[in-house]
Scaffold this active site. Structure first.
Site: not given
Ligand code: GUN
Length: 284
Positions: A52, A96, A119
């Site tokens: 990211k 996350q 998200d």
């Molecule tokens: N953990 C695995 N996939 C994701 C996601 O798309 N967003 C977040 N915040 N955590 C994750």
């Protein structure tokens, strides 16, 4: 032979479009900023968060990284989220997942300001999606729809079958397919005759977390197969929920793992960050 849907290529196209928008905003004196919080050192999360950050660098989005210890309390994390909610210069907040077990994921997600919910996990975003109003759409489902559209795969009127009913993928992608006028069936672990349902699918979305589970006898000739799985095969190699070699001969199109849906998730996150700023500017 199936067409291989190239998620890497399409995600680059999207990131390039985002980059142009980010630089156009910069010329107007507006920065786009994403805050990413990781609690603890889960190795998979570290890889995702790293990707990211890299995508932020590529697109010109400023990223603020908060890597905080496993022992952080729920109260401390909520305090951090609230402080980011209040900051004018933060446009998106991403916590996350998974979080350590002593912290309620739900409480933390609901604490994120709906205007910064890049998200798309907040109740307000999910509610807006379910009644067809504009709002943040979670990144993997949005990426799947974008892949289909950019490959000119028609959803309108098609039989769409989703396997999996998670809040992150199965449910929102079902709603998005419905919004695109697909006829949608959502299957899950209690579905009695899975094969009978999946064989009807013109578009089959697989998000179950079982390595190479879907083989050629689950699919219709010419079907489009979207594999959301991130699994390990018997040799520890990364693979999807779909047995790629088995469906290749019969499917019309298929996403590989890696290089299919995965890169799209991050591209759509970048897109959501710009959307957050555009929304704010429209309200002014
Ligand atoms: N953990 C695995 N996939 C994701 C996601 O798309 N967003 C977040 N915040 N955590 C994750």
């Amino acid at each position: 032979m199936a067409v291989i849907i190239d998620g890497k290529k399409i995600s680059k196209e999207i990131k390039d479009e985002v980059r142009e928008k980010v630089f156009a905003l910069k010329e107007k004196g507006v920065n786009v900023t994403l805050a990413v919080i990781q609690v603890g050192n889960d190795p998979a999360s570290t890889v995702y968060v790293g990707n990211k950050k890299k995508a932020c660098e590529y697109t010109g989005i400023r990223s603020l990284a908060y890597e905080i210890p496993e022992e952080t309390t729920e109260e401390e994390l909520l305090k951090l989220v609230n402080s980011l909610n209040e900051r004018e210069d933060v446009d998106g907040i991403l916590v996350q997942l998974p979080l350590p077990s002593h912290i309620s994921e739900d409480k933390v997600i609901q604490a994120i300001s709906p205007g910064k919910d890049v998200d798309g996990f907040h109740l307000q975003s999910v509610g807006a999606l379910s009644i067809g109003q504009p709002g943040f759409v979670s990144c993997t489902p949005a990426g799947i729809i974008e892949l289909l559209k950019r490959y000119n795969i028609q959803i309108d009127g098609k039989e769409c079958v989703v396997i999996g009913r998670s809040n992150i993928v199965g449910k929102p992608v079902s709603m998005l397919l419905l919004r695109e006028n697909g006829t949608v069936t959502t299957c899950h672990s209690h579905t009695t005759d899975l094969k009978e349902v999946t064989r009807r699918a013109d578009i089959l979305i697989v998000a179950i977390g079982k390595a190479k589970f879907i083989t050629a006898d689950y699919i219709k000739e010419g079907a489009v197969i979207i594999d959301v799985g991130m699994d390990r095969d018997e040799n520890g190699k990364l693979c999807g929920d779909v047995d790629f070699d088995s469906v290749m001969e019969k499917a019309g199109a298929v996403t590989p793992v890696p290089g299919g849906v995965g890169p799209m998730t991050i591209a759509m996150l970048m897109n959501n960050c710009v959307y957050s700023v555009e929304r704010k500017l429209q309200e002014q």
